[in-house]
Design an enzyme around this catalytic site. Structure first.
Site, PDB file in Angstrom:
ATOM      1  N   TYR A 158      39.380   5.349  11.367  1.00 34.12           N
ATOM      2  CA  TYR A 158      39.385   6.817  11.277  1.00 34.12           C
ATOM      3  C   TYR A 158      38.014   7.417  11.553  1.00 34.12           C
ATOM      4  O   TYR A 158      36.992   6.870  11.150  1.00 34.12           O
ATOM      5  CB  TYR A 158      39.823   7.256   9.880  1.00 34.12           C
ATOM      6  CG  TYR A 158      41.322   7.282   9.706  1.00 34.12           C
ATOM      7  CD1 TYR A 158      42.126   8.098  10.507  1.00 34.12           C
ATOM      8  CD2 TYR A 158      41.925   6.495   8.732  1.00 34.12           C
ATOM      9  CE1 TYR A 158      43.501   8.125  10.333  1.00 34.12           C
ATOM     10  CE2 TYR A 158      43.301   6.509   8.561  1.00 34.12           C
ATOM     11  CZ  TYR A 158      44.083   7.326   9.364  1.00 34.12           C
ATOM     12  OH  TYR A 158      45.439   7.348   9.200  1.00 34.12           O
ATOM     13  N   MET A 184      44.521   3.930   4.157  1.00 29.14           N
ATOM     14  CA  MET A 184      45.378   3.832   2.980  1.00 29.14           C
ATOM     15  C   MET A 184      45.965   2.430   2.850  1.00 29.14           C
ATOM     16  O   MET A 184      46.002   1.858   1.773  1.00 29.14           O
ATOM     17  CB  MET A 184      46.499   4.872   3.069  1.00 29.14           C
ATOM     18  CG  MET A 184      47.293   5.007   1.794  1.00 29.14           C
ATOM     19  SD  MET A 184      48.660   6.159   1.934  1.00 29.14           S
ATOM     20  CE  MET A 184      47.835   7.722   1.810  1.00 29.14           C
ATOM     21  N   ARG A 217      32.987  11.925 -27.663  1.00 30.34           N
ATOM     22  CA  ARG A 217      34.332  11.982 -27.085  1.00 30.34           C
ATOM     23  C   ARG A 217      35.293  12.280 -28.221  1.00 30.34           C
ATOM     24  O   ARG A 217      35.041  13.194 -28.998  1.00 30.34           O
ATOM     25  CB  ARG A 217      34.606  10.647 -26.386  1.00 30.34           C
ATOM     26  CG  ARG A 217      35.539  10.704 -25.216  1.00 30.34           C
ATOM     27  CD  ARG A 217      35.629   9.373 -24.500  1.00 30.34           C
ATOM     28  NE  ARG A 217      36.050   8.273 -25.371  1.00 30.34           N
ATOM     29  CZ  ARG A 217      36.205   7.014 -24.967  1.00 30.34           C
ATOM     30  NH1 ARG A 217      35.975   6.700 -23.706  1.00 30.34           N
ATOM     31  NH2 ARG A 217      36.599   6.079 -25.790  1.00 30.34           N
ATOM     32  N   LYS A 222      44.565  -2.026 -23.022  1.00 28.20           N
ATOM     33  CA  LYS A 222      44.897  -0.725 -22.414  1.00 28.20           C
ATOM     34  C   LYS A 222      44.834  -0.823 -20.896  1.00 28.20           C
ATOM     35  O   LYS A 222      44.208  -1.735 -20.352  1.00 28.20           O
ATOM     36  CB  LYS A 222      43.939   0.357 -22.929  1.00 28.20           C
ATOM     37  CG  LYS A 222      42.491   0.153 -22.508  1.00 28.20           C
ATOM     38  CD  LYS A 222      41.573   1.155 -23.200  1.00 28.20           C
ATOM     39  CE  LYS A 222      40.130   0.914 -22.801  1.00 28.20           C
ATOM     40  NZ  LYS A 222      39.185   1.496 -23.754  1.00 28.20           N
TER      41      LYS A 222
HETATM   42  C1  LIG Z   1      38.205   0.587 -24.124  1.00 29.34           C
HETATM   43  C2  LIG Z   1      37.720   0.539 -25.475  1.00 29.34           C
HETATM   44  C3  LIG Z   1      37.073  -0.616 -25.960  1.00 29.34           C
HETATM   45  C4  LIG Z   1      36.742  -1.795 -25.103  1.00 29.34           C
HETATM   46  O1  LIG Z   1      35.488  -1.638 -24.514  1.00 29.34           O
HETATM   47  P1  LIG Z   1      34.858  -2.801 -23.641  1.00 29.34           P
HETATM   48  O2  LIG Z   1      33.570  -2.246 -23.212  1.00 29.34           O
HETATM   49  O3  LIG Z   1      35.775  -3.015 -22.509  1.00 29.34           O
HETATM   50  O4  LIG Z   1      34.746  -3.981 -24.501  1.00 29.34           O
HETATM   51  C5  LIG Z   1      36.728  -0.640 -27.299  1.00 29.34           C
HETATM   52  N1  LIG Z   1      36.983   0.410 -28.093  1.00 29.34           N
HETATM   53  C6  LIG Z   1      37.583   1.528 -27.659  1.00 29.34           C
HETATM   54  C7  LIG Z   1      37.812   2.651 -28.595  1.00 29.34           C
HETATM   55  C8  LIG Z   1      37.946   1.644 -26.337  1.00 29.34           C
HETATM   56  O5  LIG Z   1      38.541   2.751 -25.902  1.00 29.34           O
END
Ligand SMILES: *Cc1c(COP(=O)(O)O)cnc(C)c1O
Length: 625
Positions: A259, A307, A134, A36
């Site tokens: 800045y 930036m 979550r 991801k």
């Molecule tokens: C991002 C994610 C992971 C990976 O977690 P890490 O700590 O990077 O190994 C595993 N499971 C889910 C559901 C996630 O969203």
């Protein structure tokens, strides 16, 4: 210095980490590689490829778009969308065979309804919230949802999973999550194929004996989410993020830098400007706090990060413009992502995701550059691959290509693979296209050149006959541009009458079979039908075509265009002319390279592609003489 910053991805380190992590999982566990957010900024595609090579059974993405993108690039293993999907993503999920996560009954109902309409089936994973708080069904009342979830014939429950809230540092709570998950699993009417809960830290710190899949993320990229993991596993950072010194200046007591005059100079100093800032992923909170490395020396960031620029104190290092600057290092511990983010109580996951938004990625293995990943790739997600969609992609890409080499690489590698290898599409293409056009000045008195053309190429033979057409106005010819039955088109100058004297076929053959030609001439067109009884047997496989013609071209036209209007794999076009002409050529090319190879001698120009290079329709060459 070509780029202002770049990321280098060390695939050997990735492999090293992954194989170390895998030693901790249960023997019968499979693994899912998390890719991801573009694999935490490392590039989802290349990381996916490597992980698959090392045995990954599944990939994890954040949304359907990330999944689709992997599909475009030819990734065919299951892709799990880790977070709840929106109703608007259902169509894509189904079309691209992605595996959504089910976190409530509303979504699964909508999904099933859609599947019913389309008469399709897909796999899903059920997400249980065992304490992360979550997404997912809450563990406490999950049991009541079981009948609702398991009622759909077209939704295959392939997996059930939960997610740890603090596996890197809270064993007690993590144990509790495992227990809650175990209870849920034991309540199910049957066991899905995959049962999983562990993320990276969970794999190292915990043992979940009823699970058979682990999800590997951060640790595979060589980052420790908690220091305590260091005593358990050794990792090597996969990403290096570098920039270059772009200016060197001196400041004296009383001057200020950047800045809001945050940095006040007390002792005379030398400082360097690097051409990246927070927009490049150099975290703003590192202003006046962070470090970089130049020529093996750690140098402080001074003043506010802008930036697009940042000031570095280089009083203690010899450096010059163009020297490399390590922002994130894969060697010097002080510049490991987790140590940088510790400076501002940040999060290494976040730093990696934002790094290099303007940087191209380079992939290394064995110290050799394997590939690079273009910047635009990350924006270029096209919606569909039906023919119309493809045409759009190709035409967009061609227009974009004028501005970007990168987008054309995407097209080159991905679209073409999709077209020719991944589907049994009836699209044919030409290869080894060779076209010679020879101008002969038979008589200096004539106002035209005699023209001999010779064309040869390889292509799958679909029909027993095909056509050659010649017209003396563009409109008449245009109708035949997209006609798959026409293999050759010639635009005769309108000075000439359409007859055999102005355009004729010298020879037309498939392999060595000379075809039977049938002319059909009217006032708009010469159509020549070419066929042979033997062709019947050759249908369905690639054959060698050759076509030679004899025609005329006005001396005062001064311009001749040759088009490639089918997808073509490698070409050579030659223009042979009397020595008194001095033609120039303008190539208009859509393909991986905009500029073909051009070879010019005193009576010949030869234009060619690299071996095996793909050329898109609407490419061509204009010879002006
Ligand atoms: C991002 C994610 C992971 C990976 O977690 P890490 O700590 O990077 O190994 C595993 N499971 C889910 C559901 C996630 O969203």
């Amino acid at each position: 210095m070509i780029e202002r910053s770049k990321t280098e991805i060390n695939l050997d380190h990735f492999e090293y980490n992954l194989s170390n992590i895998l030693k901790f999982k249960n023997k019968n566990s499979r693994f899912l590689q998390i890719v991801k957010a573009d694999a935490y900024g490392h590039g989802a595609y290349q990381i996916a490829l490597k992980a698959i090579e090392l045995g990954a059974k599944m990939l994890g993405v954040a949304n359907s778009e990330e999944g689709i993108f992997l599909r475009y690039q030819g990734i065919s293993i299951p892709i799990l969308i880790l977070s709840p999907s929106l109703e608007s993503e259902i169509e894509d999920i189904v079309n691209y065979n992605l595996t959504p996560t089910i976190s409530d009954l509303i979504f699964i109902k909508k999904l099933s309804h859609y599947l019913e309409k389309k008469d399709k089936k897909i796999s899903v994973h059920i997400n249980i919230d065992t304490g992360m708080g979550r997404s997912g069904f809450s563990y406490s009342n999950f049991k009541e949802n079981i009948p609702g979830i398991f009622q759909f014939k077209n939704v295959v429950i392939e997996g059930i999973f939960s997610h740890f809230a603090a596996s890197e540092n809270d064993k007690e709570f993590t144990d509790l999550q495992i227990l809650r998950f175990k209870n849920i699993v034991s309540d199910l009417p049957y066991l899905p194929k995959y049962i999983h809960i562990a993320n990276s830290s969970g794999i190292i710190n915990m043992n979940c004996d009823f699970c058979n899949l682990v999800r590997i993320g951060i640790l595979s990229f060589g980052i420790y989410p908690d220091k305590r993991l260091k005593s358990k596993i050794y990792l090597k950072p996969v990403m290096r993020f570098i920039s270059y010194v772009s200016q060197i200046k001196k400041a004296k007591n009383g001057d200020s830098i950047g800045y809001n005059r945050l940095y006040k100079v007390k002792n005379n100093l030398t400082y360097a400007i690097i051409p990246i800032g927070y927009a490049d992923g150099l975290e703003y909170l590192l202003s006046d706090k962070g470090f970089v490395m130049i020529n093996q020396k750690i140098c402080p960031i001074i003043g506010k990060i802008s930036m697009d620029m940042t000031a570095i104190d280089v009083s203690n290092v010899d450096c010059k413009i163009g020297d490399k600057v390590d922002i994130i290092s894969d060697k010097n511990e002080k510049l490991f992502a987790e140590n940088i983010t510790a400076l501002y109580k940040g999060n290494p996951y976040e730093l990696l995701c934002q790094v290099g938004r303007r940087a191209k990625r380079y992939y290394f293995s064995n110290n050799k550059l394997l590939s690079s990943q273009p910047l635009l790739r990350r924006d270029f997600v096209s919606k569909d691959f039906n023919d119309e969609g493809l045409n759009k992609i190709i035409s967009t890409a061609i227009s974009q290509r004028l501005k970007s080499d990168e987008i054309s690489s995407v097209i080159y590698a991905n679209v073409l693979r999709k077209l020719f290898y991944d589907s049994d599409n009836q699209i044919s293409y030409r290869s080894q296209f060779h076209h010679t056009i020879e101008f002969i000045d038979e008589n200096p008195e004539n106002d035209f050149y005699v023209v001999k053309t010779k064309l040869s190429f390889r292509k799958k033979l679909i029909n027993e006959n095909f056509m050659i057409v010649c017209a003396n106005n563009n409109q008449s010819l245009q109708r035949y541009f997209l006609d798959p039955k026409v293999e050759y088109r010639w635009l005769l100058h309108n000075n000439f009458v359409l007859d055999k004297d102005s355009f004729s076929i010298e020879r037309v053959a498939i392999n060595n079979i000379e075809l039977i030609k049938k002319y059909q001439i009217d006032d708009k067109l010469i159509k020549i039908n070419c066929t042979h009884p033997k062709l019947k047997m050759l249908r369905g496989s690639v054959q060698e075509y050759s076509i030679s013609t004899l025609t005329k071209y006005p001396k005062n036209s001064h311009q001749l265009s040759v088009y490639i209007n089918e997808i073509t794999k490698s070409f050579q076009i030659e223009f042979i002319y009397p020595e008194n002409l001095t033609p120039e050529i303008v190539p208009i090319f859509a393909g991986k390279t905009k500029f073909p190879k051009i070879n010019k001698t005193k009576n010949k120009i030869s234009v060619s592609s690299q071996i095996d290079e793909w050329i898109f329709p609407n490419s061509g060459i204009v010879f002006s003489y």
